[in-house]
Scaffold this active site. Structure first.
Site, PDB file in Angstrom:
ATOM      1  N   ASP A   1      34.586  44.469  45.068  1.00  0.00           N
ATOM      2  CA  ASP A   1      35.704  43.560  44.900  1.00  0.00           C
ATOM      3  C   ASP A   1      36.169  43.091  46.275  1.00  0.00           C
ATOM      4  O   ASP A   1      36.950  43.768  46.955  1.00  0.00           O
ATOM      5  CB  ASP A   1      36.843  44.240  44.130  1.00  0.00           C
ATOM      6  CG  ASP A   1      36.508  44.450  42.654  1.00  0.00           C
ATOM      7  OD1 ASP A   1      35.317  44.556  42.324  1.00  0.00           O
ATOM      8  OD2 ASP A   1      37.452  44.523  41.845  1.00  0.00           O
TER       9      ASP A   1
ATOM     10  N   LYS B   1      38.744  38.494  36.096  1.00  0.00           N
ATOM     11  CA  LYS B   1      39.357  39.817  36.034  1.00  0.00           C
ATOM     12  C   LYS B   1      40.847  39.677  36.319  1.00  0.00           C
ATOM     13  O   LYS B   1      41.237  39.111  37.334  1.00  0.00           O
ATOM     14  CB  LYS B   1      38.717  40.775  37.040  1.00  0.00           C
ATOM     15  CG  LYS B   1      39.414  42.149  37.101  1.00  0.00           C
ATOM     16  CD  LYS B   1      38.706  43.104  38.061  1.00  0.00           C
ATOM     17  CE  LYS B   1      39.490  44.401  38.247  1.00  0.00           C
ATOM     18  NZ  LYS B   1      38.801  45.361  39.147  1.00  0.00           N
TER      19      LYS B   1
ATOM     20  N   LYS C   1      38.892  37.289  40.540  1.00  0.00           N
ATOM     21  CA  LYS C   1      39.903  38.306  40.227  1.00  0.00           C
ATOM     22  C   LYS C   1      41.257  37.859  40.760  1.00  0.00           C
ATOM     23  O   LYS C   1      41.349  37.324  41.860  1.00  0.00           O
ATOM     24  CB  LYS C   1      39.464  39.633  40.853  1.00  0.00           C
ATOM     25  CG  LYS C   1      40.454  40.781  40.745  1.00  0.00           C
ATOM     26  CD  LYS C   1      39.850  42.041  41.376  1.00  0.00           C
ATOM     27  CE  LYS C   1      40.854  43.169  41.514  1.00  0.00           C
ATOM     28  NZ  LYS C   1      40.254  44.375  42.144  1.00  0.00           N
TER      29      LYS C   1
END
Length: 249
Positions: free
Chosen positions: A100, A208, A174
């Protein structure tokens, strides 16, 4: 729907100092989060890079299918391309399944799109080369709605122009780190409004939602909007249908 546990990235990203704990006490907290993820069968446990090796060892010993994720260039995203690549390579070596990355949203805001495009291209290419899932954290609380649209379009454009279509489901956009400091108590993570924008702009890449998803009802609402993963420090409480037991990562 599928088991909600398969949407949950159970997350603990506090340093010992942030948690006001000793290093060993904080490590024990991480161990408990990993063990809980194993017991509950969450999709993934998300930990700091220095905890990845321990998480992998514990999950392997338990013969569990829980994935291990970590954050790269966290939480500010402005460490530069070389630092991002080096940290990602180390995480891959230690066994991380998901990477991430914090996008350099400050450079994006400043209009340095060449730098942002370069890191999206090189870091995504690295992760996909090793069969990893890559997620790009855009820090929605730092951006206007138009900037959220713009950075989603930039990431999507770079990925779809350079990756095979079969890799699209391995790249996410995300929402948040969960560590961004907002003024006046405003949300620092995913909100229905920001996720709506992301769901309009990110596909075919997945989304996400992270930061601010604090109970089962909020998680279901996000899933119904189309998100494929939810980052939360209260995964068990959410999976059990209750409210979050803590705030922040």
């Amino acid at each position: 729907m599928d088991d909600i546990r398969q949407y949950l990235d159970s997350t603990y990203l506090k340093t010992a100092a942030q948690a006001n704990l000793t290093d060993e006490a904080n490590r024990e907290v991480v161990r408990s989060v990993i063990n809980e993820a194993i017991t509950e069968g969450f999709k993934l446990v998300m930990v700091r890079p220095d905890m990845v090796n321990m998480a992998c060892q514990m999950i392997t010993a338990a013969q569990s299918s829980v994935d291990v994720g970590t954050v790269i260039d966290f939480p500010d995203g402005d460490g530069g391309l070389d630092a991002k690549l080096a940290e990602a390579e180390e995480a891959i070596k230690n066994g991380a399944d998901d990477l991430d990355f914090v996008a350099d949203y400050k450079a994006f805001i400043d209009g340095d799109l060449i730098a942002v495009e370069a890191e999206i291209l090189q870091c995504t290419r690295l992760g996909l080369r090793y069969g990893r899932v890559v997620k790009w954290i855009i820090e929605v609380a730092a951006l206007t709605p138009e900037q959220i649209k713009g950075i989603c379009a930039l990431i999507k454009g770079v990925v779809t122009a350079n990756a095979d279509v079969t890799d699209y489901n391995s790249v996410f956009i995300k929402s948040s780190t969960g560590f961004y400091k907002t003024a006046d108590g405003l949300p620092n993570g995913a909100t229905p409004e920001t996720i709506k924008i992301m769901m309009e702009c990110a596909p075919p890449l997945a989304v996400k939602a992270a930061g601010g998803v604090r109970n089962y009802q909020e998680a279901i609402a996000m899933i119904n909007m189309g998100v494929k993963r939810i980052g939360t420090s209260s995964a068990k409480a959410i999976a059990d249908g209750g409210p979050a037991v803590s705030e922040g990562y």
